[in-house]
Design a protein around this motif. Structure first.
Motif, mmCIF file in Angstrom:
data_model
loop_
_atom_site.group_PDB
_atom_site.id
_atom_site.type_symbol
_atom_site.label_atom_id
_atom_site.label_comp_id
_atom_site.label_asym_id
_atom_site.label_seq_id
_atom_site.Cartn_x
_atom_site.Cartn_y
_atom_site.Cartn_z
ATOM 1 N N ARG A 1 0.838 -1.206 0.000
ATOM 2 C CA ARG A 1 0.000 0.000 0.000
ATOM 3 C C ARG A 1 0.869 1.250 0.000
ATOM 4 N NH1 ARG A 1 -2.386 -0.471 5.423
ATOM 5 N NH2 ARG A 1 -0.388 -1.504 5.789
ATOM 6 N N ASP A 2 0.498 2.217 -0.833
ATOM 7 C CA ASP A 2 1.265 3.464 -0.923
ATOM 8 C C ASP A 2 1.311 4.187 0.421
ATOM 9 O OD1 ASP A 2 1.956 3.221 -3.586
ATOM 10 O OD2 ASP A 2 0.182 4.294 -4.308
ATOM 11 N N ARG B 1 3.764 2.648 2.715
ATOM 12 C CA ARG B 1 5.145 2.938 2.347
ATOM 13 C C ARG B 1 5.565 4.299 2.886
ATOM 14 N NH1 ARG B 1 4.164 1.026 -3.904
ATOM 15 N NH2 ARG B 1 4.027 -1.217 -3.476
ATOM 16 N N ASP C 1 12.000 -1.404 -2.492
ATOM 17 C CA ASP C 1 11.372 -1.147 -3.787
ATOM 18 C C ASP C 1 11.194 -2.471 -4.514
ATOM 19 O OD1 ASP C 1 10.323 0.033 -6.009
ATOM 20 O OD2 ASP C 1 12.254 0.701 -6.830
ATOM 21 N N SER D 1 0.655 -0.719 -6.314
ATOM 22 C CA SER D 1 -0.024 -0.498 -5.042
ATOM 23 C C SER D 1 -1.303 -1.319 -5.005
ATOM 24 C CB SER D 1 -0.350 0.989 -4.875
ATOM 25 O OG SER D 1 -1.110 1.198 -3.708
ATOM 26 N N GLU E 1 -4.093 -0.916 -2.521
ATOM 27 C CA GLU E 1 -4.869 -0.325 -1.433
ATOM 28 C C GLU E 1 -6.322 -0.793 -1.525
ATOM 29 O OE1 GLU E 1 -3.946 2.252 1.778
ATOM 30 O OE2 GLU E 1 -2.750 2.247 -0.038
#
Length: 354
Positions: free
Chosen positions: A189-190, A193, A205, A210, A212
């Protein structure tokens, strides 16, 4: 006057108690009678004499005399409960086998609601588990966690990778950093991160998009996405001395993040902690195993139970907040128009979720 009964936990290895003496006193001050089963707090170092605001009774008397039953895990003797009694605890998501009690499961709490945060037992217990995971990793690791400069030379810090940056993962990252590790985190999930970066840890990385989903959880990856993630993690994992995995999916099996091939590529003496009991190939819940290349794998899905004072204190406060919501005037009022009450109600007296 409502009567709240606190059951002693009977699950193997469970050391928490649902209500601490302090929270029992707060409920008593509000005019609620509290019954505590003999020995309920003993494994959390709260002896019977500490419950000065409660009445210590037998288990049969708890079932016979309580309107609301409090527990940590689902009791295995619910046949003793009366239909219509309210049972509150971490009861899971399955409404079956509840013997007609009105079951309130904290596993179902809508965690994104700000007014529900004080009730969020999953978060409080995950915090404890993430902290303890880093300590267990430090104990199992054959080297130092921090960099040490001595007359015999400098020892490099351990390289730690945390997979999953929910509450448990972020606490594991923070604790490992306090112990002096070089820590890297990963999440699909962004937002997670960004949370990893905010702790000062590096962000791994991996060439995967993503993922979510609603409620702050990760959605299921497509087959191609899962393949890309698996390939990226398998290439990165062998670089680390310690890997801690925390990725859980509510109501579904935990995703496999560390396959057998990645374990086989790790250096002898490396340590892998599986908080989800399913993130790591071959991990066994509650057991410490050694792979053929001498990597230690520890299946640890119930770490909060191993820190019973802190975990019970936090959990009891979560229950106090929930009971305040459900019993605003001292009597249970299950208002199904309220989104919190509607969400946590696992089953009614007929044994099925309304």
């Amino acid at each position: 006057m409502s009567v709240i009964g606190v059951l002693r936990e009977t699950a193997a290895g469970e050391r928490r108690v649902a209500l601490t003496p302090d929270v029992a006193r707060r409920l008593s001050d509000r005019g609620v009678k509290v019954l505590v089963e003999t020995g309920a707090g003993r494994m959390s170092f709260f002896d019977d004499a500490a419950y000065t605001a409660a009445v210590v009774v037998t288990r049969d008397e708890i079932y016979a005399g309580s309107d609301v039953l409090l527990c940590v895990r689902r009791p295995d003797d619910l046949a003793a409960a009366r239909p219509g009694q309210i049972l509150v605890g971490l009861l899971g998501l399955d409404p079956n086998g509840l013997n007609g009690v009105t079951a309130i499961s904290l596993d179902r709490l809508p965690r994104t609601l700000s007014r529900a945060q004080a009730m969020d037992a999953l978060t409080s217990q995950a915090n404890v588990a993430g902290y303890k995971a880093a300590l267990i990793a430090a104990e199992a690791c054959p080297g130092f966690f921090p960099m040490l400069m001595t007359a015999a030379g400098t020892t490099r810090p351990a390289q730690v990778l945390v997979l999953g940056a929910g509450v448990a993962g972020l606490q594991a990252i923070a604790t490992a950093r306090r112990l002096g590790d070089q820590v890297t985190g990963y999440d699909v999930r962004d937002a997670a991160r960004a949370d990893i970066a905010s702790t000062g840890a590096a962000v791994l990385d991996v060439a995967a998009p993503s993922a979510e989903a609603a409620g702050g959880y990760a959605r299921d990856l497509t087959e191609d996405e899962a393949g890309a993630q698996s390939q990226g993690l398998a290439a990165a994992i062998p670089r680390f001395d310690v890997v801690i995995t925390t990725a859980k999916v509510p109501g579904a099996p935990a995703p496999l993040l560390v396959p057998a091939a990645a374990l086989a590529a790790m250096r002898p003496g490396s340590v892998v902690i599986d908080l989800a009991a399913g993130n790591v190939a071959g991990s066994v819940a509650g057991a410490r195993t050694l792979t053929g290349n001498e990597v230690t794998v520890i299946g640890a899905p119930d770490l909060a139970s191993t820190v019973p004072v802190a975990a019970s204190t936090a959990y009891a406060r979560n229950l106090l907040a929930l009971l305040t919501h459900l019993m605003p005037h001292g009597e249970p009022q299950l208002d199904l128009d309220d989104e919190i009450t509607r969400a946590v109600l696992l089953s009614d007296r007929e044994g099925a979720r309304p």
